[in-house]
Design an enzyme around this catalytic site. Structure first.
Site, PDB file in Angstrom:
ATOM      1  N   ARG A  34       0.745  -1.505  -0.038  1.00  0.00           N
ATOM      2  CA  ARG A  34      -0.099  -0.078   0.049  1.00  0.00           C
ATOM      3  C   ARG A  34       0.779   0.989  -0.053  1.00  0.00           C
ATOM      4  O   ARG A  34       0.400   2.280  -0.299  1.00  0.00           O
ATOM      5  CB  ARG A  34      -0.849  -0.069   1.086  1.00  0.00           C
ATOM      6  CG  ARG A  34      -1.997   1.203   1.100  1.00  0.00           C
ATOM      7  CD  ARG A  34      -3.103   0.526   2.356  1.00  0.00           C
ATOM      8  NE  ARG A  34      -4.101   1.732   2.484  1.00  0.00           N
ATOM      9  CZ  ARG A  34      -4.376   2.454   3.550  1.00  0.00           C
ATOM     10  NH1 ARG A  34      -3.431   2.411   4.638  1.00  0.00           N
ATOM     11  NH2 ARG A  34      -5.471   3.307   3.664  1.00  0.00           N
ATOM     12  N   ILE A  60      -7.809   7.393  -0.119  1.00  0.00           N
ATOM     13  CA  ILE A  60      -7.583   5.868  -0.480  1.00  0.00           C
ATOM     14  C   ILE A  60      -8.384   5.185   0.901  1.00  0.00           C
ATOM     15  O   ILE A  60      -8.350   5.563   2.199  1.00  0.00           O
ATOM     16  CB  ILE A  60      -6.101   5.730  -0.342  1.00  0.00           C
ATOM     17  CG1 ILE A  60      -5.878   3.976  -0.455  1.00  0.00           C
ATOM     18  CG2 ILE A  60      -5.417   6.095   0.922  1.00  0.00           C
ATOM     19  CD1 ILE A  60      -4.435   3.633  -0.649  1.00  0.00           C
ATOM     20  N   SER A  61      -9.235   4.095   0.493  1.00  0.00           N
ATOM     21  CA  SER A  61     -10.081   3.395   1.383  1.00  0.00           C
ATOM     22  C   SER A  61      -9.156   2.661   2.506  1.00  0.00           C
ATOM     23  O   SER A  61      -8.053   2.340   2.283  1.00  0.00           O
ATOM     24  CB  SER A  61     -10.691   2.376   0.698  1.00  0.00           C
ATOM     25  OG  SER A  61     -11.445   2.972  -0.393  1.00  0.00           O
ATOM     26  N   GLN A  62      -9.867   2.181   3.522  1.00  0.00           N
ATOM     27  CA  GLN A  62      -9.352   1.587   4.661  1.00  0.00           C
ATOM     28  C   GLN A  62      -8.803   0.094   4.181  1.00  0.00           C
ATOM     29  O   GLN A  62      -9.713  -0.390   3.580  1.00  0.00           O
ATOM     30  CB  GLN A  62     -10.233   1.480   5.714  1.00  0.00           C
ATOM     31  CG  GLN A  62     -10.008   0.996   7.073  1.00  0.00           C
ATOM     32  CD  GLN A  62     -11.058   1.202   7.759  1.00  0.00           C
ATOM     33  OE1 GLN A  62     -11.921   1.876   7.887  1.00  0.00           O
ATOM     34  NE2 GLN A  62     -11.007   0.411   9.203  1.00  0.00           N
TER      35      GLN A  62
END
Ligand code: SAH
Length: 214
Positions: A34, A60-62
């Protein structure tokens, strides 16, 4: 154990403890670091299970939400997948490890350009990133086996549903922006669309038209 190995182990442990148990999804998430998808001051928090700010005022998503959405799609290796909401490109990169072909659309040209550069660097050659209003899907590549929307819609978008294959699955956060949204799994069956509600989430809204930088 090295710091890197320990960080990776904790990252995967956090995913499992939040319900991401599909081994193919976990391997894909192990394979895609990530870190490179987060630039600037938040980059040192890349391995925390948190959404983080990216360019163009987006997020940016979890990771655990990325994992749960990916798991809910039940992607098979021959699938052609559409993602609406490229953002950093992280979710698309994970999809690319599970599917044959990934198309991803964002309304911000800058996000698409930066994501494309990362896909090239990481040799993820089965992703096509496009700048467009993703609410209209991608008619010339339809129908899709799977569709993932990573911005919140007020209803599951009808145009996207039309571009889903019979037997296909769409995952989309549904709800008013800035209030409670639910992650919805919609399956297209000969008897109509079956809906399943997964959990509450919080996504940036699906907006009309192109972003200002586009
Ligand atoms: N999946 C991303 C996170 C998405 S954030 C990741 O892995 O990082 C939501 C994204 O949806 C934002 O980048 C936003 O620009 C985009 N978006 C919102 N409305 C859109 C629309 N109508 N068409 C395409 N993209 C849209």
């Amino acid at each position: 154990m090295t710091d890197d190995a320990e960080r990776k182990m904790q990252f995967l442990y956090a995913l499992r403890s939040k319900g991401v148990t599909d081994t193919r999804v976990l391997s894909a998430m192990e394979a895609i670091d990530r870190g490179p998808f987060i630039r600037g001051i938040f980059s040192d928090r890349a391995y925390e299970d948190m959404p983080l700010p990216i360019a163009c005022g987006q997020t940016i998503s979890q990771p655990s939400v990325v994992g749960l959405m990916t798991q809910a799609l039940r992607i098979s290796p021959r699938d052609k997948v559409l993602e609406v909401g490229t953002g950093s490109g992280y979710q698309a990169a994970i999809l690319s490890k599970l599917a044959r072909r990934v198309y991803t659309i964002d309304r911000h040209r800058r996000l698409v350009r930066e994501a494309r550069e990362l896909f090239d660097t990481l040799n993820l050659n089965n992703i096509t990133a496009i700048t467009a209003d993703g609410s209209f899907g991608l008619a010339d590549q339809a129908p899709f086996d799977r569709i993932l929307v990573t911005a919140a819609a007020e209803d599951p978008p009808g145009t996207l549903m039309e571009q889903l294959k019979m037997g296909g699955t769409m995952v989309v956060p549904v709800g008013q922006s800035d209030s409670i949204q639910h992650l919805i799994v919609a399956r297209k069956t000969p008897d109509g669309i079956e809906y399943e509600e997964l959990r509450q989430v919080r996504f940036v809204p699906l907006l009309e038209g192109l972003g200002k930088d586009a």
